[in-house]
Each structure stands twice: as structure tokens, then as C-alpha cells.
Write a protein that holds these residues in place. Structure first.
Motif, PDB file in Angstrom:
ATOM      1  N   TRP A 269       0.843  -1.210   0.000  1.00  0.00           N
ATOM      2  CA  TRP A 269       0.000   0.000   0.000  1.00  0.00           C
ATOM      3  C   TRP A 269       0.870   1.249   0.000  1.00  0.00           C
ATOM      4  O   TRP A 269       0.627   2.186  -0.770  1.00  0.00           O
ATOM      5  N   ARG A 270       1.869   1.285   0.858  1.00  0.00           N
ATOM      6  CA  ARG A 270       2.726   2.469   0.942  1.00  0.00           C
ATOM      7  C   ARG A 270       3.457   2.710  -0.374  1.00  0.00           C
ATOM      8  O   ARG A 270       3.624   3.850  -0.821  1.00  0.00           O
ATOM      9  N   LEU A 271       3.872   1.624  -1.022  1.00  0.00           N
ATOM     10  CA  LEU A 271       4.612   1.738  -2.277  1.00  0.00           C
ATOM     11  C   LEU A 271       3.755   2.364  -3.372  1.00  0.00           C
ATOM     12  O   LEU A 271       4.220   3.214  -4.136  1.00  0.00           O
ATOM     13  N   TYR A 272       2.474   1.964  -3.450  1.00  0.00           N
ATOM     14  CA  TYR A 272       1.608   2.410  -4.537  1.00  0.00           C
ATOM     15  C   TYR A 272       0.606   3.487  -4.126  1.00  0.00           C
ATOM     16  O   TYR A 272       0.109   4.225  -4.986  1.00  0.00           O
ATOM     17  N   GLY A 273       0.270   3.561  -2.849  1.00  0.00           N
ATOM     18  CA  GLY A 273      -0.797   4.439  -2.426  1.00  0.00           C
ATOM     19  C   GLY A 273      -0.409   5.522  -1.441  1.00  0.00           C
ATOM     20  O   GLY A 273      -1.266   6.316  -1.041  1.00  0.00           O
ATOM     21  N   GLY A 274       0.840   5.575  -1.046  1.00  0.00           N
ATOM     22  CA  GLY A 274       1.252   6.596  -0.092  1.00  0.00           C
ATOM     23  C   GLY A 274       0.816   6.271   1.323  1.00  0.00           C
ATOM     24  O   GLY A 274       0.469   5.142   1.655  1.00  0.00           O
ATOM     25  N   TRP A 275       0.796   7.296   2.183  1.00  0.00           N
ATOM     26  CA  TRP A 275       0.513   7.041   3.598  1.00  0.00           C
ATOM     27  C   TRP A 275      -0.966   7.180   3.946  1.00  0.00           C
ATOM     28  O   TRP A 275      -1.398   6.744   5.009  1.00  0.00           O
ATOM     29  N   TYR A 276      -1.769   7.766   3.081  1.00  0.00           N
ATOM     30  CA  TYR A 276      -3.189   7.961   3.387  1.00  0.00           C
ATOM     31  C   TYR A 276      -3.936   6.641   3.233  1.00  0.00           C
ATOM     32  O   TYR A 276      -3.896   5.999   2.183  1.00  0.00           O
ATOM     33  N   ASP A 277      -4.661   6.226   4.280  1.00  0.00           N
ATOM     34  CA  ASP A 277      -5.317   4.921   4.293  1.00  0.00           C
ATOM     35  C   ASP A 277      -6.756   4.957   3.802  1.00  0.00           C
ATOM     36  O   ASP A 277      -7.475   3.961   3.920  1.00  0.00           O
TER      37      ASP A 277
ATOM     38  N   ASN B 297      -9.218   6.608   5.058  1.00  0.00           N
ATOM     39  CA  ASN B 297     -10.152   6.990   6.123  1.00  0.00           C
ATOM     40  C   ASN B 297     -10.059   8.503   6.281  1.00  0.00           C
ATOM     41  O   ASN B 297      -9.026   9.011   6.728  1.00  0.00           O
ATOM     42  N   PRO B 298     -11.101   9.256   5.933  1.00  0.00           N
ATOM     43  CA  PRO B 298     -10.993  10.721   5.951  1.00  0.00           C
ATOM     44  C   PRO B 298     -10.625  11.299   7.314  1.00  0.00           C
ATOM     45  O   PRO B 298      -9.955  12.338   7.388  1.00  0.00           O
ATOM     46  N   ALA B 299     -11.031  10.632   8.386  1.00  0.00           N
ATOM     47  CA  ALA B 299     -10.691  11.132   9.724  1.00  0.00           C
ATOM     48  C   ALA B 299      -9.196  11.076   9.986  1.00  0.00           C
ATOM     49  O   ALA B 299      -8.688  11.774  10.874  1.00  0.00           O
ATOM     50  N   HIS B 300      -8.481  10.243   9.236  1.00  0.00           N
ATOM     51  CA  HIS B 300      -7.047  10.099   9.435  1.00  0.00           C
ATOM     52  C   HIS B 300      -6.223  11.063   8.589  1.00  0.00           C
ATOM     53  O   HIS B 300      -5.009  11.113   8.740  1.00  0.00           O
ATOM     54  N   LEU B 301      -6.884  11.792   7.670  1.00  0.00           N
ATOM     55  CA  LEU B 301      -6.122  12.668   6.799  1.00  0.00           C
ATOM     56  C   LEU B 301      -5.483  13.814   7.580  1.00  0.00           C
ATOM     57  O   LEU B 301      -4.294  14.095   7.437  1.00  0.00           O
ATOM     58  N   LYS B 302      -6.268  14.494   8.399  1.00  0.00           N
ATOM     59  CA  LYS B 302      -5.759  15.559   9.262  1.00  0.00           C
ATOM     60  C   LYS B 302      -6.352  15.332  10.666  1.00  0.00           C
ATOM     61  O   LYS B 302      -7.286  16.009  11.080  1.00  0.00           O
ATOM     62  N   PRO B 303      -5.824  14.365  11.373  1.00  0.00           N
ATOM     63  CA  PRO B 303      -6.460  13.931  12.619  1.00  0.00           C
ATOM     64  C   PRO B 303      -6.225  14.898  13.771  1.00  0.00           C
ATOM     65  O   PRO B 303      -5.298  15.705  13.761  1.00  0.00           O
ATOM     66  N   ALA B 304      -7.077  14.748  14.781  1.00  0.00           N
ATOM     67  CA  ALA B 304      -6.844  15.442  16.047  1.00  0.00           C
ATOM     68  C   ALA B 304      -5.634  14.832  16.736  1.00  0.00           C
ATOM     69  O   ALA B 304      -5.217  13.715  16.409  1.00  0.00           O
ATOM     70  N   ALA B 305      -5.079  15.556  17.674  1.00  0.00           N
ATOM     71  CA  ALA B 305      -3.986  15.003  18.470  1.00  0.00           C
ATOM     72  C   ALA B 305      -4.469  13.741  19.176  1.00  0.00           C
ATOM     73  O   ALA B 305      -5.604  13.675  19.661  1.00  0.00           O
ATOM     74  N   GLU B 306      -3.629  12.735  19.242  1.00  0.00           N
ATOM     75  CA  GLU B 306      -4.027  11.460  19.822  1.00  0.00           C
ATOM     76  C   GLU B 306      -4.512  11.621  21.260  1.00  0.00           C
ATOM     77  O   GLU B 306      -5.504  11.002  21.665  1.00  0.00           O
ATOM     78  N   ALA B 307      -3.821  12.427  22.033  1.00  0.00           N
ATOM     79  CA  ALA B 307      -4.208  12.606  23.432  1.00  0.00           C
ATOM     80  C   ALA B 307      -5.577  13.279  23.547  1.00  0.00           C
ATOM     81  O   ALA B 307      -6.391  12.921  24.413  1.00  0.00           O
ATOM     82  N   ALA B 308      -5.859  14.248  22.664  1.00  0.00           N
ATOM     83  CA  ALA B 308      -7.163  14.920  22.696  1.00  0.00           C
ATOM     84  C   ALA B 308      -8.280  13.957  22.319  1.00  0.00           C
ATOM     85  O   ALA B 308      -9.356  13.953  22.944  1.00  0.00           O
TER      86      ALA B 308
END
Length: 466
Positions: free
Chosen positions: A320-328, A330-341
Motif C-alpha cells: 500500500w505504501r509503495l503504490y498508495g502513499g501514507w493515506y489509508d 479513512n478521511p478522519a485520518h487525513l488531518k487527525p486530532a492530536a491522539e491525546a485529545a
């Protein structure tokens, strides 16, 4: 006096192929007393955690790889014992990982001490760039290897023996009556070389074959190339080699066995890659791909394809990373909130971080380890100072690590458990790691490559891995 004979080693090699023995004796250096094991009139093999192949061309010696720093002096002694009157003229790096190149300094020093010219080192042109990158990222590489091998004292080197001669696609070296065909391939690395010696029907694969499921995933390290790797395995299979000398693990003797090992390894990668690409082309999210790809279980049963270092799930992610980059996807993961928040919000919705921790323990008891990890991690992020929750996180990740077969997963989960033990109990990281078997082995110098059949943990292998 040597306690083993070359015949003993060849008998052991056959037992490993048939599944009657594991790699423990090889990895742990049981056959070190043999020095270089002669496998043919002009061919010898240094059987350790990271192997070295040696060839007597009649005009000097050619080595393929040089091992790692802990075995460097032994390698020099073994070479001198095998051919006391011959100089090492050329060294080929199959790639730039530290467990394959760090004997070169000792070979240079030995040549200088004997008044000989230092060996010419040959490698793919990308090896030099790898060494440059290793120097620039020494701190990061130290951290990820500490975590992967649960060895908190690892320091990453910043000094390397660069190659003298580099090539781009293919390079031919002729010495005496032997030809050495160097061929570039992408696989575990972008700088890989396999070496074909046609007169001897001998193939040196480096880490393109390692007696494990291919290290084509490795979640903490740079891009691997599983599609190109499968292609290289097919190219090597077509050569008709009768002896395969791998970067790790034991030699494979006999044309039929060599073809089977290379072909089955290629088939595993081809299956994972083709299924992943088909789902990507159909618009699936990464999560859907991970759930739907069917791993060929019958191939993982092969003695040389156990997922003891890397594992298929990570290979899928790397395709996936080779052909599709880091975006999985899931739109919520594109610009996510801080994990702790985000964790704090989940804790509020659940009635507090302790409720999440309690549910994690309930899931752990039910055997739902993946879900338990999510909840334990969320609870710890929501209440980072809570020692009781840290204890829960340690318990969950300890159990998770115990259930994993691959070095990659065991290292990450084991390190996470140790971090939480430090917080929960005030122990040092060394003390926390020592509470588990993996941690005790790492503390004594063991850098393991997953589970060996029979769990042979008598003592430490003499090297690391990249």
C-alpha cells in the motif's frame, strides 16, 4: 580441536531443509569452530548469524559480504586458516545493512598488517547513499533498533567502509578462472546485489533469501520493494543454481531445492502483492485490504518461509505504501486530532479512562488482543500520569508480545509494555525489559529473529539485524 566436521554441518543443513532442525545452531554460532566450511573445491562458507561466502579464484580470494562487527576478527582468522597464502582481493557487499559490511574494516587492517593491498570493495551505487543516510539518522536508527530488539543500549554506527567500485545495473568481475556476475535487485533494500558464479553453479543471494518470510514489511524502516523482490527471485530461479548461499540461514544444496526455495518465496510475495493491488484498484480502504487479503498458509508452512522476523500483514501495508502513499482512505485520518485529545474524548464518553482500562482487561481475558490494545492505549493517552492504567497497558502489551511470532511485532509490543512498567513501578527500562524472556535475552546480548522452532535460546547470536 574442532568438535564438528564439515560433514556434520552438511548433515545439519539437510535437517533444516526437511524441518527436523531449526536455525538455532546456525544463529547461535554452534559451528563457529569450523571457521570457513568448505562446500566445494573453491567455495567456503562462514556460518553465523550473518553469513559470508568465500571463493578461491586462483588469483586471490573473493568474499561476498563481510558479516558484522562481533564476528569480524573471527572472519579474518577463518580466512587466513582456509587459505594462509592468499590475499582477499575483492569484497562484494550484497547490500549496505550493518550486519553485512562491518567485517570490511578488519579485512583492511589485516591486509595492511601483512603488507598487502586492501581489498577492493564492490557494491551497487545506492550503498553509499545508504551509508550517508545512516549517518544522518543515527539517532533514529538507534531508537527503532532498541525497540525492535528490546535492547536499550544499542548505538547506531556513523563510520562506514564505503565501496571502491560501484555499478548501476550489472557488473562482471573475472578473477582467475571464475566469473562473478553482480546483478542489482530491489527487495528488502534498494541497493541489493545478488552474485552468480556460473562456473560453480553457485548463487549468493544476500538478504533476498533469508530463511524467513521475506522482510518486505518492517513497519519501522524505509520502503521495501515486494513486487521487484518477487521478480528478482524469479530471475535467480531461472539461473539453475545448484548451491544457494544466503545472507542469513543455511546453504541450500541441490538444484531442485534451490528452485523450490526461490520459487515458493516468489509465489508468496506475488500472491500478497496481486491481491493487495486488486483491492486497491477496486477502491478499497487500507483497513479493508488488510481484512480481505488471504495469506497462502501452505507456503508459510515451509521451513524457509516461517513469519518469524517480518510477517505478511506488514508486507501488505508496504505494498500500500509503495503504490498508495501514507493515506489509508479513512478521511478522519487525513488531518487527525492530536491522539491525546481524541483519547480524552473517548474517555469522557466511556465514563473515564479507568473504564477504558477495565474494558481492555476484559477483552484481554476474552482473547481479543487487538481490541484490548486499542483501549489500553487510549486509556493511557487520556490519563498519562495514572500508574494503575500504566500497569494495565503493560499487562495488555506483555500478553500481546507473547502471542506474536515475528521479531517486528514482539519488539514493538514488548517495548511498549516495558515503557509502562517504568511508569507504573519506577523501574529502569533495563529492569522493566528484564521481566520478560525476550528482554532477558536482549540484555545478555541476544538479538533474536523471531521464534525458532523449539525456542532455542541457549545463548546469544553474534550479531544484529537491519
Amino acid at each position: 580441536m574442532s568438535k564438528h566436521s564439515p560433514a556434520d554441518y552438511l548433515a545439519y543443513v539437510d535437517q533444516v531443509w526437511t524441518g527436523r532442525a531449526n536455525l538455532g545452531p546456525q544463529v547461535f554460532g554452534d559451528f563457529a569452530d569450523l571457521g570457513l566450511v568448505e562446500l566445494g573445491p573453491r567455495t567456503a562458507f562462514f556460518p553465523r548469524f550473518a553469513n559470508v561466502a568465500a571463493f578461491d579464484t586462483g588469483e586471490g580470494l573473493v568474499l561476498v559480504d563481510t558479516g558484522e562487527f562481533r564476528t569480524a576478527e573471527e572472519l579474518v582468522g577463518a580466512v587466513r586458516a582456509w587459505r594462509p597464502d592468499s590475499d582477499v582481493r575483492q569484497v562484494v557487499y550484497t547490500h549496505g545493512h550493518v550486519d553485512h559490511v562491518f567485517g570490511a574494516f578488519h579485512l583492511d587492517a589485516d591486509a595492511a598488517a601483512r603488507g598487502a593491498e586492501r581489498p577492493e570493495v564492490l557494491a551497487h551505487e545506492a550503498v553509499a547513499a545508504r551509508f550517508d543516510r545512516y549517518t544522518e539518522t543515527a539517532g533514529y536508527n538507534a531508537w527503532i533498533n532498541r525497540r525492535q530488539f528490546q535492547a536499550p543500549d544499542i548505538e547506531w554506527p556513523t563510520r562506514y567502509r564505503y565501496p571502491d567500485t560501484t555499478y548501476r545495473t550489472r557488473h562482471s568481475l573475472r578473477s582467475g578462472g571464475l566469473d562473478f556476475e553482480l546483478v542489482h535487485a530491489k527487495g528488502e533494500t534498494d541497493d541489493a546485489t545478488y552474485v552468480w558464479v556460473p562456473e560453480l553453479r553457485t548463487l549468493c543471494t544476500g538478504d533476498l533469501f533469508i530463511w524467513n518470510a521475506p522482510n518486505a514489511g518492517n513497519p519501522q524502516k524505509v520502503q521495501r520493494f515486494p513486487v521487484e523482490w518477487a521478480r528478482a527471485l524469479r530471475e535467480m530461479q531461472a539461473l539453475g543454481a545448484e548451491l544457494l548461499l544466503p545472507g542469513h540461514g543455511v546453504p541450500i544444496v541441490g538444484a531442485e531445492r534451490v528452485a523450490s526455495a526461490l520459487g515458493d518465496t516468489a509465489e508468496l510475495l506475488e500472491s500478497l502483492c496481486s491481491q493487495t493491488l486488486a483491492l486497491m484498484n477496486a477502491g478499497a480502504r487500507l483497513d479493508e485490504v488488510l481484512q480481505q487479503v488471504v495469506v497462502p498458509a501452505e507456503l508459510l508452512e515451509r521451513p524457509f518461509l516461517h513469519p518469524a522476523y517480518d510477517e505478511p500483514e506488514f508486507v501488505i501495508r508496504n505494498v500500500w505504501r509503495l503504490y498508495g502513499g501514507w493515506y489509508d482512505q479513512n478521511p478522519a485520518h487525513l488531518k487527525p486530532a492530536a491522539e491525546a485529545a481524541l483519547a480524552a474524548e473517548f474517555a469522557r464518553a466511556a465514563g473515564g479512562a479507568q473504564a477504558l482500562a477495565d474494558r481492555a482487561l476484559a477483552l484481554l481475558a476474552e482473547g481479543e488482543l487487538r481490541l484490548a490494545c486499542h483501549l489500553a492505549e487510549t486509556a493511557a493517552l487520556a490519563a498519562p500520569e495514572d500508574r494503575a492504567i500504566a500497569g494495565t497497558r503493560a499487562e495488555v502489551y506483555t500478553r500481546r508480545a507473547e502471542q506474536e511470532s515475528s521479531t517486528m511485532a514482539r519488539g514493538v509490543f514488548g517495548w511498549a509494555a516495558a515503557e509502562s512498567r517504568v511508569q507504573a513501578s519506577g523501574r529502569t527500562i533495563h529492569e522493566a525489559l528484564a521481566l520478560t524472556g525476550d528482554g532477558r535475552r536482549a540484555a545478555s546480548g541476544v538479538i533474536a529473529v523471531g521464534h525458532l522452532a523449539g525456542d532455542d535460546t541457549r545463548r546469544a547470536p553474534e550479531g544484529g539485524a537491519a
